[in-house]
Write a protein that holds these residues in place. Structure first.
Motif, PDB file in Angstrom:
ATOM      1  N   ARG A  12      42.679  38.146  56.426  1.00 25.39           N
ATOM      2  CA  ARG A  12      41.258  37.956  56.089  1.00 25.39           C
ATOM      3  C   ARG A  12      40.849  38.827  54.916  1.00 25.39           C
ATOM      4  O   ARG A  12      40.096  38.397  54.035  1.00 25.39           O
ATOM      5  CB  ARG A  12      40.374  38.286  57.297  1.00 25.39           C
ATOM      6  N   LEU A  13      41.338  40.068  54.879  1.00 27.84           N
ATOM      7  CA  LEU A  13      40.988  40.960  53.766  1.00 27.84           C
ATOM      8  C   LEU A  13      41.518  40.416  52.438  1.00 27.84           C
ATOM      9  O   LEU A  13      40.839  40.490  51.410  1.00 27.84           O
ATOM     10  CB  LEU A  13      41.530  42.360  54.026  1.00 27.84           C
ATOM     11  N   PHE A  14      42.738  39.880  52.445  1.00 28.30           N
ATOM     12  CA  PHE A  14      43.280  39.308  51.214  1.00 28.30           C
ATOM     13  C   PHE A  14      42.571  38.014  50.840  1.00 28.30           C
ATOM     14  O   PHE A  14      42.420  37.698  49.665  1.00 28.30           O
ATOM     15  CB  PHE A  14      44.784  39.060  51.339  1.00 28.30           C
ATOM     16  N   ALA A  15      42.128  37.254  51.805  1.00 27.63           N
ATOM     17  CA  ALA A  15      41.428  36.006  51.532  1.00 27.63           C
ATOM     18  C   ALA A  15      40.036  36.256  50.982  1.00 27.63           C
ATOM     19  O   ALA A  15      39.519  35.467  50.203  1.00 27.63           O
ATOM     20  CB  ALA A  15      41.342  35.169  52.804  1.00 27.63           C
ATOM     21  N   GLU A  16      39.428  37.349  51.365  1.00 30.41           N
ATOM     22  CA  GLU A  16      38.070  37.679  50.928  1.00 30.41           C
ATOM     23  C   GLU A  16      38.080  38.880  50.000  1.00 30.41           C
ATOM     24  O   GLU A  16      37.288  39.809  50.170  1.00 30.41           O
ATOM     25  CB  GLU A  16      37.198  37.985  52.156  1.00 30.41           C
ATOM     26  N   SER A  17      38.949  38.878  48.990  1.00 31.27           N
ATOM     27  CA  SER A  17      39.039  40.035  48.099  1.00 31.27           C
ATOM     28  C   SER A  17      37.779  40.139  47.248  1.00 31.27           C
ATOM     29  O   SER A  17      37.268  39.150  46.745  1.00 31.27           O
ATOM     30  CB  SER A  17      40.272  39.927  47.213  1.00 31.27           C
ATOM     31  N   PRO A  18      37.267  41.360  47.077  1.00 33.15           N
ATOM     32  CA  PRO A  18      36.062  41.546  46.272  1.00 33.15           C
ATOM     33  C   PRO A  18      36.367  41.417  44.783  1.00 33.15           C
ATOM     34  O   PRO A  18      37.488  41.668  44.340  1.00 33.15           O
ATOM     35  CB  PRO A  18      35.636  42.981  46.609  1.00 33.15           C
ATOM     36  N   GLU A  19      35.378  40.981  44.014  1.00 33.36           N
ATOM     37  CA  GLU A  19      35.549  40.857  42.572  1.00 33.36           C
ATOM     38  C   GLU A  19      35.423  42.237  41.942  1.00 33.36           C
ATOM     39  O   GLU A  19      34.519  42.999  42.253  1.00 33.36           O
ATOM     40  CB  GLU A  19      34.491  39.920  41.985  1.00 33.36           C
ATOM     41  N   LEU A  20      36.332  42.537  41.037  1.00 33.40           N
ATOM     42  CA  LEU A  20      36.321  43.837  40.381  1.00 33.40           C
ATOM     43  C   LEU A  20      35.261  43.845  39.276  1.00 33.40           C
ATOM     44  O   LEU A  20      34.909  42.801  38.715  1.00 33.40           O
ATOM     45  CB  LEU A  20      37.690  44.144  39.809  1.00 33.40           C
ATOM     46  N   ALA A  21      34.823  45.015  38.932  1.00 35.01           N
ATOM     47  CA  ALA A  21      33.747  45.153  37.950  1.00 35.01           C
ATOM     48  C   ALA A  21      34.185  44.727  36.546  1.00 35.01           C
ATOM     49  O   ALA A  21      33.387  44.202  35.775  1.00 35.01           O
ATOM     50  CB  ALA A  21      33.254  46.598  37.926  1.00 35.01           C
ATOM     51  N   ASP A  22      35.430  44.962  36.206  1.00 36.98           N
ATOM     52  CA  ASP A  22      35.903  44.618  34.859  1.00 36.98           C
ATOM     53  C   ASP A  22      36.700  43.311  34.831  1.00 36.98           C
ATOM     54  O   ASP A  22      37.514  43.087  33.942  1.00 36.98           O
ATOM     55  CB  ASP A  22      36.749  45.759  34.299  1.00 36.98           C
ATOM     56  N   ALA A  23      36.450  42.405  35.760  1.00 37.43           N
ATOM     57  CA  ALA A  23      37.202  41.141  35.839  1.00 37.43           C
ATOM     58  C   ALA A  23      36.993  40.289  34.585  1.00 37.43           C
ATOM     59  O   ALA A  23      37.934  39.691  34.064  1.00 37.43           O
ATOM     60  CB  ALA A  23      36.806  40.360  37.080  1.00 37.43           C
ATOM     61  N   GLY A  24      35.773  40.234  34.071  1.00 37.37           N
ATOM     62  CA  GLY A  24      35.493  39.443  32.871  1.00 37.37           C
ATOM     63  C   GLY A  24      36.217  39.979  31.653  1.00 37.37           C
ATOM     64  O   GLY A  24      36.811  39.208  30.879  1.00 37.37           O
ATOM     65  N   ALA A  25      36.196  41.304  31.478  1.00 38.38           N
ATOM     66  CA  ALA A  25      36.884  41.913  30.341  1.00 38.38           C
ATOM     67  C   ALA A  25      38.394  41.713  30.448  1.00 38.38           C
ATOM     68  O   ALA A  25      39.077  41.446  29.452  1.00 38.38           O
ATOM     69  CB  ALA A  25      36.547  43.397  30.260  1.00 38.38           C
ATOM     70  N   PHE A  26      38.917  41.827  31.660  1.00 34.30           N
ATOM     71  CA  PHE A  26      40.349  41.622  31.865  1.00 34.30           C
ATOM     72  C   PHE A  26      40.751  40.182  31.521  1.00 34.30           C
ATOM     73  O   PHE A  26      41.746  39.954  30.827  1.00 34.30           O
ATOM     74  CB  PHE A  26      40.714  41.953  33.316  1.00 34.30           C
ATOM     75  N   ALA A  27      39.970  39.221  31.989  1.00 32.40           N
ATOM     76  CA  ALA A  27      40.270  37.811  31.711  1.00 32.40           C
ATOM     77  C   ALA A  27      40.212  37.529  30.210  1.00 32.40           C
ATOM     78  O   ALA A  27      41.052  36.800  29.668  1.00 32.40           O
ATOM     79  CB  ALA A  27      39.301  36.913  32.457  1.00 32.40           C
ATOM     80  N   GLU A  28      39.230  38.108  29.535  1.00 34.42           N
ATOM     81  CA  GLU A  28      39.117  37.914  28.085  1.00 34.42           C
ATOM     82  C   GLU A  28      40.302  38.521  27.352  1.00 34.42           C
ATOM     83  O   GLU A  28      40.836  37.922  26.408  1.00 34.42           O
ATOM     84  CB  GLU A  28      37.819  38.552  27.590  1.00 34.42           C
ATOM     85  N   VAL A  30      43.369  39.017  28.540  1.00 36.96           N
ATOM     86  CA  VAL A  30      44.551  38.191  28.798  1.00 36.96           C
ATOM     87  C   VAL A  30      44.502  36.912  27.978  1.00 36.96           C
ATOM     88  O   VAL A  30      45.502  36.485  27.396  1.00 36.96           O
ATOM     89  CB  VAL A  30      44.668  37.875  30.316  1.00 36.96           C
ATOM     90  N   GLU A  31      43.334  36.296  27.898  1.00 39.74           N
ATOM     91  CA  GLU A  31      43.190  35.062  27.125  1.00 39.74           C
ATOM     92  C   GLU A  31      43.460  35.300  25.647  1.00 39.74           C
ATOM     93  O   GLU A  31      44.107  34.485  24.982  1.00 39.74           O
ATOM     94  CB  GLU A  31      41.776  34.513  27.321  1.00 39.74           C
ATOM     95  N   ARG A  32      42.998  36.409  25.116  1.00 37.62           N
ATOM     96  CA  ARG A  32      43.225  36.739  23.716  1.00 37.62           C
ATOM     97  C   ARG A  32      44.723  36.930  23.441  1.00 37.62           C
ATOM     98  O   ARG A  32      45.243  36.464  22.428  1.00 37.62           O
ATOM     99  CB  ARG A  32      42.457  38.018  23.353  1.00 37.62           C
ATOM    100  N   ARG A  33      45.431  37.595  24.356  1.00 37.15           N
ATOM    101  CA  ARG A  33      46.868  37.792  24.180  1.00 37.15           C
ATOM    102  C   ARG A  33      47.622  36.471  24.247  1.00 37.15           C
ATOM    103  O   ARG A  33      48.577  36.252  23.501  1.00 37.15           O
ATOM    104  CB  ARG A  33      47.395  38.746  25.252  1.00 37.15           C
TER     105      ARG A  33
END
Length: 125
Positions: A12-28, A30-33
């Motif tokens: 349940r804990l893995f299924a309901e993982s909280p969103e990290l604060a820097d998730a948007g910056a991380f995704a950007e 990775v996308e740039r790379r």
């Protein structure tokens, strides 16, 4: 029993993982790379295509293909004019059997036709 309960809680804990604060910056980041890598790949593939095209063109020129095509064209013109002047079936058979180039032209056209059929079949799969 405690292990089964622990496993379910952990799932349940893995299924309901909280969103990290820097998730948007991380995704950007990775996308740039990933985009930078594709740009380099496109340039590399394009350069390889140009080199391959130059090598292929030089091989065609060195193999005498253009002279062979010109000879085949002359044979086709000869066949065309011969067939226009022929009046009976026996004359046509004699002309085809005496002109060896005509047979090669027909064989070449058959090979080209089979190539088209093969590409069509592969495209349908």
């Amino acid at each position: 029993m405690a292990e089964l309960e622990f496993e379910r809680r952990l799932e349940r804990l893995f299924a309901e993982s909280p969103e990290l604060a820097d998730a948007g910056a991380f995704a950007e980041r990775v996308e740039r790379r990933l985009n930078a890598g594709w740009t380099a790949r496109r340039w590399l593939i394009g350069a390889a295509g140009v080199v391959g095209g130059v090598i292929g063109a030089s091989q065609l020129m060195m193999s005498g293909l253009f002279q062979r095509v010109e000879t085949a064209g002359d044979s086709a013109r000869f066949l065309s004019t011969s067939l226009n002047h022929l009046s009976t079936t026996t004359d046509w058979i004699t002309a085809v059997s005496s002109g060896g180039a005509v047979v090669w032209v027909a064989a070449g056209l058959a090979v080209i036709m089979m190539g088209f059929v093969l590409t069509r079949v592969i495209g349908e799969i």
